[in-house]
Write a protein that holds these residues in place. Structure first.
Motif, PDB file in Angstrom:
ATOM      1  N   GLU A  57      -8.297  -9.164 -12.977  1.00  0.00           N
ATOM      2  CA  GLU A  57      -7.577  -9.034 -11.696  1.00  0.00           C
ATOM      3  C   GLU A  57      -7.613  -7.587 -11.208  1.00  0.00           C
ATOM      4  O   GLU A  57      -7.837  -7.313 -10.033  1.00  0.00           O
ATOM      5  N   TYR A  58      -7.377  -6.644 -12.116  1.00  0.00           N
ATOM      6  CA  TYR A  58      -7.438  -5.219 -11.747  1.00  0.00           C
ATOM      7  C   TYR A  58      -8.835  -4.854 -11.247  1.00  0.00           C
ATOM      8  O   TYR A  58      -8.982  -4.161 -10.241  1.00  0.00           O
ATOM      9  N   ALA A  59      -9.863  -5.290 -11.958  1.00  0.00           N
ATOM     10  CA  ALA A  59     -11.234  -4.929 -11.602  1.00  0.00           C
ATOM     11  C   ALA A  59     -11.647  -5.532 -10.261  1.00  0.00           C
ATOM     12  O   ALA A  59     -12.424  -4.935  -9.525  1.00  0.00           O
ATOM     13  N   ALA A  60     -11.109  -6.701  -9.933  1.00  0.00           N
ATOM     14  CA  ALA A  60     -11.452  -7.358  -8.677  1.00  0.00           C
ATOM     15  C   ALA A  60     -10.651  -6.821  -7.492  1.00  0.00           C
ATOM     16  O   ALA A  60     -10.959  -7.117  -6.346  1.00  0.00           O
ATOM     17  N   SER A  61      -9.645  -6.025  -7.763  1.00  0.00           N
ATOM     18  CA  SER A  61      -8.772  -5.521  -6.704  1.00  0.00           C
ATOM     19  C   SER A  61      -9.470  -4.444  -5.883  1.00  0.00           C
ATOM     20  O   SER A  61      -9.975  -3.458  -6.417  1.00  0.00           O
ATOM     21  N   ALA A  62      -9.492  -4.637  -4.580  1.00  0.00           N
ATOM     22  CA  ALA A  62     -10.113  -3.653  -3.686  1.00  0.00           C
ATOM     23  C   ALA A  62      -9.217  -2.434  -3.481  1.00  0.00           C
ATOM     24  O   ALA A  62      -9.704  -1.344  -3.202  1.00  0.00           O
ATOM     25  N   GLY A  63      -7.912  -2.606  -3.622  1.00  0.00           N
ATOM     26  CA  GLY A  63      -6.984  -1.524  -3.351  1.00  0.00           C
ATOM     27  C   GLY A  63      -6.526  -0.754  -4.573  1.00  0.00           C
ATOM     28  O   GLY A  63      -5.559   0.002  -4.502  1.00  0.00           O
ATOM     29  N   TRP A  64      -7.196  -0.926  -5.693  1.00  0.00           N
ATOM     30  CA  TRP A  64      -6.768  -0.305  -6.956  1.00  0.00           C
ATOM     31  C   TRP A  64      -6.589   1.207  -6.810  1.00  0.00           C
ATOM     32  O   TRP A  64      -5.555   1.754  -7.171  1.00  0.00           O
ATOM     33  N   THR A  65      -7.590   1.881  -6.272  1.00  0.00           N
ATOM     34  CA  THR A  65      -7.534   3.340  -6.148  1.00  0.00           C
ATOM     35  C   THR A  65      -6.441   3.763  -5.170  1.00  0.00           C
ATOM     36  O   THR A  65      -5.679   4.686  -5.454  1.00  0.00           O
ATOM     37  N   ALA A  66      -6.345   3.084  -4.037  1.00  0.00           N
ATOM     38  CA  ALA A  66      -5.335   3.441  -3.037  1.00  0.00           C
ATOM     39  C   ALA A  66      -3.923   3.258  -3.582  1.00  0.00           C
ATOM     40  O   ALA A  66      -3.045   4.091  -3.344  1.00  0.00           O
ATOM     41  N   VAL A  67      -3.698   2.185  -4.325  1.00  0.00           N
ATOM     42  CA  VAL A  67      -2.374   1.937  -4.897  1.00  0.00           C
ATOM     43  C   VAL A  67      -2.008   3.052  -5.874  1.00  0.00           C
ATOM     44  O   VAL A  67      -0.896   3.590  -5.840  1.00  0.00           O
ATOM     45  N   HIS A  68      -2.937   3.441  -6.727  1.00  0.00           N
ATOM     46  CA  HIS A  68      -2.633   4.466  -7.709  1.00  0.00           C
ATOM     47  C   HIS A  68      -2.497   5.851  -7.083  1.00  0.00           C
ATOM     48  O   HIS A  68      -1.663   6.651  -7.521  1.00  0.00           O
ATOM     49  N   LEU A  69      -3.282   6.127  -6.062  1.00  0.00           N
ATOM     50  CA  LEU A  69      -3.092   7.390  -5.348  1.00  0.00           C
ATOM     51  C   LEU A  69      -1.735   7.408  -4.648  1.00  0.00           C
ATOM     52  O   LEU A  69      -1.056   8.439  -4.617  1.00  0.00           O
ATOM     53  N   GLY A  70      -1.325   6.269  -4.093  1.00  0.00           N
ATOM     54  CA  GLY A  70      -0.007   6.175  -3.463  1.00  0.00           C
ATOM     55  C   GLY A  70       1.123   6.352  -4.467  1.00  0.00           C
ATOM     56  O   GLY A  70       2.111   7.028  -4.182  1.00  0.00           O
ATOM     57  N   GLN A  71       0.975   5.765  -5.643  1.00  0.00           N
ATOM     58  CA  GLN A  71       1.991   5.941  -6.678  1.00  0.00           C
ATOM     59  C   GLN A  71       2.058   7.400  -7.128  1.00  0.00           C
ATOM     60  O   GLN A  71       3.144   7.942  -7.333  1.00  0.00           O
ATOM     61  N   PHE A  72       0.892   8.030  -7.269  1.00  0.00           N
ATOM     62  CA  PHE A  72       0.886   9.436  -7.647  1.00  0.00           C
ATOM     63  C   PHE A  72       1.526  10.290  -6.557  1.00  0.00           C
ATOM     64  O   PHE A  72       2.305  11.195  -6.847  1.00  0.00           O
ATOM     65  N   ALA A  73       1.214  10.004  -5.304  1.00  0.00           N
ATOM     66  CA  ALA A  73       1.807  10.753  -4.197  1.00  0.00           C
ATOM     67  C   ALA A  73       3.328  10.576  -4.184  1.00  0.00           C
ATOM     68  O   ALA A  73       4.069  11.540  -3.967  1.00  0.00           O
ATOM     69  N   GLY A  74       3.798   9.355  -4.425  1.00  0.00           N
ATOM     70  CA  GLY A  74       5.234   9.125  -4.494  1.00  0.00           C
ATOM     71  C   GLY A  74       5.886   9.936  -5.600  1.00  0.00           C
ATOM     72  O   GLY A  74       6.941  10.551  -5.403  1.00  0.00           O
ATOM     73  N   MET A  75       5.254   9.976  -6.777  1.00  0.00           N
ATOM     74  CA  MET A  75       5.794  10.755  -7.890  1.00  0.00           C
ATOM     75  C   MET A  75       5.786  12.245  -7.561  1.00  0.00           C
ATOM     76  O   MET A  75       6.726  12.976  -7.873  1.00  0.00           O
ATOM     77  N   ALA A  76       4.711  12.725  -6.904  1.00  0.00           N
ATOM     78  CA  ALA A  76       4.632  14.138  -6.528  1.00  0.00           C
ATOM     79  C   ALA A  76       5.733  14.505  -5.535  1.00  0.00           C
ATOM     80  O   ALA A  76       6.335  15.582  -5.632  1.00  0.00           O
ATOM     81  N   VAL A  77       6.022  13.617  -4.595  1.00  0.00           N
ATOM     82  CA  VAL A  77       7.083  13.881  -3.610  1.00  0.00           C
ATOM     83  C   VAL A  77       8.449  13.883  -4.295  1.00  0.00           C
ATOM     84  O   VAL A  77       9.307  14.729  -3.992  1.00  0.00           O
ATOM     85  N   ILE A  78       8.680  12.979  -5.235  1.00  0.00           N
ATOM     86  CA  ILE A  78       9.934  12.962  -5.981  1.00  0.00           C
ATOM     87  C   ILE A  78      10.106  14.273  -6.745  1.00  0.00           C
ATOM     88  O   ILE A  78      11.177  14.890  -6.722  1.00  0.00           O
ATOM     89  N   ILE A  79       9.061  14.713  -7.416  1.00  0.00           N
ATOM     90  CA  ILE A  79       9.148  15.953  -8.192  1.00  0.00           C
ATOM     91  C   ILE A  79       9.331  17.153  -7.279  1.00  0.00           C
ATOM     92  O   ILE A  79      10.086  18.076  -7.600  1.00  0.00           O
ATOM     93  N   ALA A  80       8.697  17.142  -6.119  1.00  0.00           N
ATOM     94  CA  ALA A  80       8.923  18.218  -5.147  1.00  0.00           C
ATOM     95  C   ALA A  80      10.387  18.260  -4.733  1.00  0.00           C
ATOM     96  O   ALA A  80      10.988  19.338  -4.623  1.00  0.00           O
TER      97      ALA A  80
END
Length: 132
Positions: A57-80
């Protein structure tokens, strides 16, 4: 206005000075939290104990990279937001100051470990073994 009431007292000036950074911290924390949660809701999933199916399911997901970049961005904003709060508040000296420093260092470490984790999981889906 009562006699002797000074609107430019030290307390008023301090409150005005701290108001903007505290609001910035609060906004960063709330926006980061919602960004992280919303990206988590978009994360592909599957049966929890069937790892083969979940990885397909993960490998077939087209949005895998975007989701993880979004999660990282959310964590970066929280830490900021946490770091803005740390630099805004005056902890003086003693145990509170040391705990605040430990929290700031831990926040920076967490951002680095999140980046490492996101990089590892993001590259994992590109392996041919994962394609089914």
């Amino acid at each position: 206005m009562a006699k002797g009431f000074d609107r430019t007292s030290h307390e008023d000036q301090r409150a005005r000075y701290l108001g903007k950074p505290l609001r910035l911290s609060a906004v960063l924390l709330v926006v980061g939290f919602f960004l992280f949660v919303m990206m988590g809701l978009l994360h592909p999933g599957g049966p929890a104990n069937n790892h083969g199916a979940v990885f397909v399911e993960y490998a077939a997901s087209a949005g895998w990279t975007a989701v993880h970049l979004g999660q990282f961005a959310g964590m970066a904003v929280i830490i900021a937001g946490l770091l803005v709060l740390y630099f805004t508040l005056d902890f003086g000296s003693g145990a509170a100051a040391w705990l605040a420093r430990l929290g700031a260092v831990s926040a920076g470490w967490r951002l680095g470990s999140t980046a490492s984790y996101r990089r590892w999981t993001g590259s994992l889906s590109n392996r041919p073994l994962m394609r089914g």
